[in-house]
Design a protein around this motif. Structure first.
Motif, PDB file in Angstrom:
ATOM      1  N   ALA A  14    -106.695 -19.542 -19.708  1.00  0.00           N
ATOM      2  CA  ALA A  14    -107.632 -19.751 -18.612  1.00  0.00           C
ATOM      3  C   ALA A  14    -107.231 -20.933 -17.747  1.00  0.00           C
ATOM      4  O   ALA A  14    -107.773 -21.111 -16.652  1.00  0.00           O
ATOM      5  CB  ALA A  14    -109.037 -19.967 -19.170  1.00  0.00           C
ATOM      6  N   GLN A  15    -106.275 -21.739 -18.212  1.00  0.00           N
ATOM      7  CA  GLN A  15    -105.776 -22.872 -17.434  1.00  0.00           C
ATOM      8  C   GLN A  15    -104.544 -22.508 -16.609  1.00  0.00           C
ATOM      9  O   GLN A  15    -103.979 -23.362 -15.927  1.00  0.00           O
ATOM     10  CB  GLN A  15    -105.432 -24.047 -18.351  1.00  0.00           C
ATOM     11  CG  GLN A  15    -106.630 -24.679 -19.047  1.00  0.00           C
ATOM     12  CD  GLN A  15    -107.174 -23.816 -20.173  1.00  0.00           C
ATOM     13  OE1 GLN A  15    -106.402 -23.161 -20.886  1.00  0.00           O
ATOM     14  NE2 GLN A  15    -108.500 -23.802 -20.332  1.00  0.00           N
ATOM     15  N   GLY A  16    -104.095 -21.252 -16.689  1.00  0.00           N
ATOM     16  CA  GLY A  16    -102.971 -20.815 -15.882  1.00  0.00           C
ATOM     17  C   GLY A  16    -101.621 -20.915 -16.558  1.00  0.00           C
ATOM     18  O   GLY A  16    -100.593 -20.757 -15.895  1.00  0.00           O
ATOM     19  N   ARG A  17    -101.574 -21.164 -17.860  1.00  0.00           N
ATOM     20  CA  ARG A  17    -100.301 -21.246 -18.577  1.00  0.00           C
ATOM     21  C   ARG A  17     -99.953 -19.900 -19.177  1.00  0.00           C
ATOM     22  O   ARG A  17    -100.819 -19.100 -19.499  1.00  0.00           O
ATOM     23  CB  ARG A  17    -100.374 -22.304 -19.679  1.00  0.00           C
ATOM     24  CG  ARG A  17    -100.658 -23.700 -19.190  1.00  0.00           C
ATOM     25  CD  ARG A  17    -100.943 -24.647 -20.346  1.00  0.00           C
ATOM     26  NE  ARG A  17     -99.803 -24.778 -21.243  1.00  0.00           N
ATOM     27  CZ  ARG A  17     -99.855 -24.530 -22.547  1.00  0.00           C
ATOM     28  NH1 ARG A  17    -100.968 -24.111 -23.112  1.00  0.00           N
ATOM     29  NH2 ARG A  17     -98.781 -24.695 -23.295  1.00  0.00           N
ATOM     30  N   ARG A  18     -98.657 -19.656 -19.317  1.00  0.00           N
ATOM     31  CA  ARG A  18     -98.162 -18.471 -20.013  1.00  0.00           C
ATOM     32  C   ARG A  18     -97.422 -18.933 -21.257  1.00  0.00           C
ATOM     33  O   ARG A  18     -96.445 -19.671 -21.162  1.00  0.00           O
ATOM     34  CB  ARG A  18     -97.217 -17.676 -19.109  1.00  0.00           C
ATOM     35  CG  ARG A  18     -97.924 -16.820 -18.072  1.00  0.00           C
ATOM     36  CD  ARG A  18     -98.436 -15.524 -18.674  1.00  0.00           C
ATOM     37  NE  ARG A  18     -98.970 -14.639 -17.647  1.00  0.00           N
ATOM     38  CZ  ARG A  18     -98.852 -13.332 -17.677  1.00  0.00           C
ATOM     39  NH1 ARG A  18     -98.219 -12.753 -18.671  1.00  0.00           N
ATOM     40  NH2 ARG A  18     -99.380 -12.585 -16.730  1.00  0.00           N
ATOM     41  N   VAL A  19     -97.879 -18.511 -22.408  1.00  0.00           N
ATOM     42  CA  VAL A  19     -97.275 -18.903 -23.679  1.00  0.00           C
ATOM     43  C   VAL A  19     -96.667 -17.658 -24.315  1.00  0.00           C
ATOM     44  O   VAL A  19     -97.394 -16.826 -24.869  1.00  0.00           O
ATOM     45  CB  VAL A  19     -98.309 -19.539 -24.617  1.00  0.00           C
ATOM     46  CG1 VAL A  19     -97.653 -19.984 -25.917  1.00  0.00           C
ATOM     47  CG2 VAL A  19     -99.007 -20.717 -23.935  1.00  0.00           C
ATOM     48  N   PRO A  20     -95.331 -17.478 -24.241  1.00  0.00           N
ATOM     49  CA  PRO A  20     -94.718 -16.295 -24.841  1.00  0.00           C
ATOM     50  C   PRO A  20     -94.833 -16.323 -26.360  1.00  0.00           C
ATOM     51  O   PRO A  20     -94.683 -17.363 -26.994  1.00  0.00           O
ATOM     52  CB  PRO A  20     -93.253 -16.395 -24.392  1.00  0.00           C
ATOM     53  CG  PRO A  20     -93.237 -17.367 -23.259  1.00  0.00           C
ATOM     54  CD  PRO A  20     -94.361 -18.317 -23.525  1.00  0.00           C
ATOM     55  N   LEU A  21     -95.093 -15.164 -26.947  1.00  0.00           N
ATOM     56  CA  LEU A  21     -95.131 -15.007 -28.395  1.00  0.00           C
ATOM     57  C   LEU A  21     -93.849 -14.297 -28.805  1.00  0.00           C
ATOM     58  O   LEU A  21     -93.814 -13.078 -28.970  1.00  0.00           O
ATOM     59  CB  LEU A  21     -96.371 -14.214 -28.814  1.00  0.00           C
ATOM     60  CG  LEU A  21     -97.715 -14.821 -28.416  1.00  0.00           C
ATOM     61  CD1 LEU A  21     -98.853 -13.908 -28.835  1.00  0.00           C
ATOM     62  CD2 LEU A  21     -97.881 -16.200 -29.019  1.00  0.00           C
ATOM     63  N   LEU A  22     -92.787 -15.061 -28.957  1.00  0.00           N
ATOM     64  CA  LEU A  22     -91.466 -14.496 -29.226  1.00  0.00           C
ATOM     65  C   LEU A  22     -91.164 -14.549 -30.719  1.00  0.00           C
ATOM     66  O   LEU A  22     -91.476 -15.526 -31.391  1.00  0.00           O
ATOM     67  CB  LEU A  22     -90.387 -15.268 -28.457  1.00  0.00           C
ATOM     68  CG  LEU A  22     -90.555 -15.284 -26.928  1.00  0.00           C
ATOM     69  CD1 LEU A  22     -89.464 -16.113 -26.298  1.00  0.00           C
ATOM     70  CD2 LEU A  22     -90.559 -13.878 -26.371  1.00  0.00           C
ATOM     71  N   GLY A  23     -90.543 -13.488 -31.225  1.00  0.00           N
ATOM     72  CA  GLY A  23     -90.050 -13.488 -32.595  1.00  0.00           C
ATOM     73  C   GLY A  23     -91.094 -13.244 -33.657  1.00  0.00           C
ATOM     74  O   GLY A  23     -90.804 -13.391 -34.839  1.00  0.00           O
TER      75      GLY A  23
END
Length: 400
Positions: free
Chosen positions: A116-125
């Motif tokens: 909701a703060q505009g960040r993208r956190v990839p969930l890799l692996g």
């Protein structure tokens, strides 16, 4: 001395000197041998490095090809989580992108968390993720993996995307509303544990039927469906031993609880009849109380009760049209208790506050249900999410 004796003595002396090894400043043979040894050692190390590279490459390829293998990041033996195994971490990707927020809540979109703060956190692996719960302290998320042949995984994901396995190989995993407890099922073992500083603590286990499935935490207990294809539920009070199967064999779905402890659920009065809402009494083996058969629902099990127990959001029909319905649980048995709330829900519905809920519709839009607007006769409409691939359904992140 006769000349022949002198000649013999001279020959003997020269032959002895020729037999003695003379030290030389440079030993060409020794140099050659040492050089050959060094070359052999280099070739051996190079061969070992190539072998390791081949093994790693094949292993990584196998993990990508075979979805039934555990994802990278280590495993936790689910049969004995009290013993701390060696758990590896999935390395965090480069810093999360920051952009304008696309929603007021965190969303799981295309293997990444859009905050909701505009960040993208990839969930890799960590493989495919089915549900995500945001921790109340803001230090990250708990992610429940999709079912595979290797079972489900529970991951602790830090704010930078670094992930660590908490559970592995479970048939089903459910979290409480605060993300402080986890319940899971593996085979005939039903278990619950606290989550403290990224570790499991105080595990309690009970024996349960193999087909039983934990659904959610309700008032300090775990709601268990006795079989996925038959009616019937029971509340497990987190006690070891054998699960008491209770006497309920009528409830088809349960959506949450009222402040007085009664559960809001669905029943089917008979074969071919629609599913209807009712209140179930835990003190009487979840026997239906008033009304015996209230408003009709879609029977798909999608829905949730608001945190204060006042409202239920559930799929049903309104004026002959499929719709999400907002049900006033105070005036449960009156016709005015049910109002159309928006398009039908897909996946889970998350109550962000006591009067605001979010869910996704079948077209991938995000629906924000505000109770006051729905009560005023204005159902919610879906909002298209920018940057979401076609056919991708967002998942609303719970908690936080």
């Amino acid at each position: 001395m006769p000349s022949d004796e002198l000649e013999g003595a001279l020959r003997e002396m020269l032959s002895r000197r020729a037999a003695v090894t003379r030290a030389v400043a440079v030993d060409p043979a020794g140099v050659a041998i040492r050089r050959a040894d060094r070359i052999q050692r280099r070739r051996t190390l190079a061969g070992m490095g190539l072998a390791v590279l081949v093994v790693v490459t094949v292993s990584v390829g196998s993990l990508h090809v075979r979805d039934n293998r555990p994802p990278a990041g280590g495993t936790v033996v689910i049969g004995d989580p009290d013993q701390r195994p060696l758990v590896e971490r999935v390395t965090a990707p480069p810093g999360p992108d920051t952009a304008a927020p696309i929603a007021e809540v965190d969303l799981l979109i295309d293997d990444s968390i859009a905050t909701a703060q505009g960040r993208r956190v990839p969930l890799l692996g960590i493989g495919e993720v089915e549900r995500v719960h945001r921790l109340t302290d803001g230090r990250g998320w708990l992610a429940v993996g999709a079912p595979t042949l290797a079972g489900r995984f529970l991951w602790a994901v830090a704010a930078d995307g670094t992930a660590q396995v908490l559970l592995a190989g479970a048939d089903e995993i459910v979290l409480d509303a605060e993300g402080r407890q986890v319940a899971w099922k593996q085979g005939t073992v039903l278990a619950v544990a606290g989550i403290v500083d990224g570790e499991l603590a105080d595990t309690v286990r009970a024996e349960a039927p193999a087909e039983a499935v934990p659904l959610r935490f309700v008032n300090g207990a775990v709601l268990v469906r006795l079989a996925p294809d038959r009616p019937g539920h029971v509340l497990w009070p987190l006690r070891p031993g054998s699960l008491d199967l209770g006497g309920d064999r009528a409830s088809t779905h349960i959506f949450g609880a009222l402040p007085d402890g009664r559960l809001v659920g669905g029943t089917t009065p008979g074969v071919g009849l629609p599913t209807c809402l009712t209140l179930l009494d835990p003190a009487r083996d979840l026997a239906p109380s008033r009304p015996d058969c209230g408003p009709e629902t879609a029977g798909d099990g999608l829905g949730a009760v608001s945190p204060d127990g006042r409202w239920l959001l559930v799929n049903g029909r309104s004026a002959g049209v499929d719709s999400a319905l907002l049900v006033d649980l105070v005036t449960f048995d009156k016709p005015t208790a049910v109002r159309p709330a928006g398009p039908p829900m897909t996946g889970t519905v998350v109550w962000r506050t006591e009067d605001t809920a979010y869910y996704a519709d079948a077209a991938g839009g995000l629906v924000r249900v505000a109770v006051d607007r729905v009560v005023a006769g204005r159902p919610a409409a879906p909002t298209a999410l920018p940057g979401v691939p076609a056919g991708e359904l967002p998942v609303v992140v719970s908690g936080g």
